[in-house]
Design a protein around this motif. Structure first.
Motif, short mmCIF file in Angstrom:
data_model
loop_
_atom_site.label_atom_id
_atom_site.label_comp_id
_atom_site.label_asym_id
_atom_site.label_seq_id
_atom_site.Cartn_x
_atom_site.Cartn_y
_atom_site.Cartn_z
N ALA A 55 0.85 -1.21 0.00
CA ALA A 55 0.00 0.00 0.00
C ALA A 55 0.87 1.25 0.00
CB ALA A 55 -0.93 0.00 1.21
N ALA A 56 1.97 1.20 0.77
CA ALA A 56 2.88 2.34 0.80
C ALA A 56 3.49 2.57 -0.59
CB ALA A 56 3.98 2.11 1.83
N GLN A 57 3.90 1.50 -1.24
CA GLN A 57 4.52 1.64 -2.56
C GLN A 57 3.50 2.00 -3.64
OE1 GLN A 57 6.87 -2.05 -2.48
NE2 GLN A 57 8.65 -0.70 -2.68
N HIS A 58 2.24 1.71 -3.39
CA HIS A 58 1.20 2.15 -4.33
C HIS A 58 1.14 3.69 -4.33
CE1 HIS A 58 -2.65 2.59 -6.34
NE2 HIS A 58 -3.05 3.34 -5.32
N HIS A 59 1.23 4.29 -3.16
CA HIS A 59 1.18 5.75 -3.05
C HIS A 59 2.52 6.40 -3.40
CE1 HIS A 59 -2.82 6.26 -1.31
NE2 HIS A 59 -2.60 5.12 -0.69
N PHE A 60 3.61 5.74 -3.00
CA PHE A 60 4.96 6.30 -3.19
C PHE A 60 5.87 5.20 -3.72
CE2 PHE A 60 2.86 8.51 0.33
CZ PHE A 60 2.86 9.80 -0.17
N PRO A 61 6.07 5.15 -5.04
CA PRO A 61 6.83 4.05 -5.64
C PRO A 61 8.26 3.90 -5.12
CG PRO A 61 5.64 5.27 -7.32
CD PRO A 61 5.50 6.04 -6.05
N THR A 62 8.90 5.01 -4.72
CA THR A 62 10.27 4.91 -4.24
C THR A 62 10.40 5.55 -2.86
OG1 THR A 62 11.04 7.04 -5.11
CG2 THR A 62 11.12 5.15 -6.63
N ARG A 63 11.47 5.20 -2.20
CA ARG A 63 11.78 5.78 -0.90
C ARG A 63 11.93 7.30 -1.00
NH1 ARG A 63 17.41 4.59 2.24
NH2 ARG A 63 16.77 5.20 4.32
N GLU A 64 12.61 7.74 -2.06
CA GLU A 64 12.81 9.17 -2.27
C GLU A 64 11.48 9.88 -2.45
OE1 GLU A 64 14.47 6.75 -3.93
OE2 GLU A 64 16.46 7.00 -3.04
N ASP A 65 10.54 9.25 -3.20
CA ASP A 65 9.20 9.83 -3.37
C ASP A 65 8.52 10.02 -2.03
OD1 ASP A 65 9.40 9.75 -6.17
OD2 ASP A 65 8.38 7.82 -6.31
N LEU A 66 8.59 9.01 -1.19
CA LEU A 66 7.94 9.04 0.11
C LEU A 66 8.49 10.15 0.99
CD1 LEU A 66 6.10 7.92 2.36
CD2 LEU A 66 7.90 6.23 2.84
N PHE A 67 9.79 10.21 1.13
CA PHE A 67 10.36 11.15 2.09
C PHE A 67 10.35 12.59 1.61
CE2 PHE A 67 11.86 7.14 3.83
CZ PHE A 67 11.40 7.30 5.12
N THR A 68 10.55 12.82 0.32
CA THR A 68 10.45 14.21 -0.14
C THR A 68 9.00 14.68 -0.06
OG1 THR A 68 10.37 13.48 -2.46
CG2 THR A 68 12.50 14.24 -1.61
N ALA A 69 8.04 13.81 -0.37
CA ALA A 69 6.62 14.17 -0.25
C ALA A 69 6.27 14.42 1.22
CB ALA A 69 5.73 13.08 -0.83
N ALA A 70 6.84 13.64 2.12
CA ALA A 70 6.54 13.80 3.54
C ALA A 70 7.03 15.13 4.08
CB ALA A 70 7.17 12.65 4.34
N VAL A 71 8.25 15.50 3.75
CA VAL A 71 8.79 16.77 4.23
C VAL A 71 8.01 17.93 3.58
CG1 VAL A 71 10.82 18.27 4.23
CG2 VAL A 71 11.03 15.85 4.84
N GLU A 72 7.67 17.79 2.31
CA GLU A 72 6.89 18.83 1.64
C GLU A 72 5.51 18.97 2.28
OE1 GLU A 72 5.88 20.28 -2.86
OE2 GLU A 72 6.19 18.15 -2.53
N TYR A 73 4.88 17.85 2.57
CA TYR A 73 3.55 17.87 3.19
C TYR A 73 3.56 18.61 4.53
CZ TYR A 73 -0.22 16.01 6.11
OH TYR A 73 -1.28 15.88 6.98
N VAL A 74 4.51 18.27 5.38
CA VAL A 74 4.55 18.90 6.69
C VAL A 74 4.96 20.37 6.56
CG1 VAL A 74 5.49 18.80 9.02
CG2 VAL A 74 4.92 16.70 7.83
#
Length: 197
Positions: A55-74
């Protein structure tokens, strides 16, 4: 005769998807702030968020996608909170701006900066994100401080305040620097008031 359908908002599936995405982003920031880049994997974040790795990879295919999106979101959440601050004196604004750099968001962003300094595929994304967040924070600070950047030295004063706040955030990473930080913030607030008139 065709069937007329009423316009509806997002369905339950879209709501669940947005909620899952939000949990992943918040979990990613927490993990990055607590465990650093090396200890923050997609699996660790998914477990913390209570979702499967798939499910995590469905939303964020790569680790870099996840963490850059997370910092941007906050960062966007914090910007929204700053924009929502009531009109107040400059000393309170200076303190609020410094608070940006002493919480979990700054710790997470710092971990991402360090990782980007060593990871070629991450560096351009973090550099672009940081530039965008920096410009937005500066713009918000100018508004909150009622600063007139047409006056000589005002832009540099606001940027100096943000740079000082970042430095205080760095000092706070290793030890609780609250007492010293309060004195420095009070001094900077007085300096900002003098400089901005």
């Amino acid at each position: 005769m065709g069937v007329v359908t009423q316009g509806r908002g997002p369905g339950p599936k879209q709501d669940r998807s947005r909620a899952t995405r939000k949990r992943l982003l918040e979990a990613a920031v927490s993990c990055l702030a607590e465990h650093g880049w090396a200890g923050s994997t997609v699996s660790v974040v998914a477990e913390r968020a209570g979702v499967s790795r798939g499910a995590a990879q469905h939303h964020f295919p790569t680790r870099e996608d996840l963490f850059t999106a997370a910092v941007e979101y906050v960062a966007e959440e914090r910007s929204a909170a700053l924009r929502a601050l009531p009109d107040q004196d400059r000393a309170a604004v200076v303190a609020a701006l410094v608070d940006l750099y002493t919480g979990p968001l700054f710790r997470a962003a710092l971990q991402l900066w360090v990782a980007a300094s060593n990871e070629e595929q991450l560096r351009p994304r973090v550099t672009e994100l940081e530039a965008r967040v920096g410009r937005e924070t500066h713009r918000i600070a100018v508004g909150l401080l009622h600063a007139d950047e047409n006056r000589p030295g005002v832009r540099e004063t606001v940027q100096g305040l943000l740079d000082m706040a970042r430095g205080l955030g760095l000092a706070n990473v290793l030890t609780d620097d609250t007492a010293r930080r309060r004195r420095v913030v009070a001094q900077w607030a007085a300096m900002v008031e003098d400089a901005l008139g």
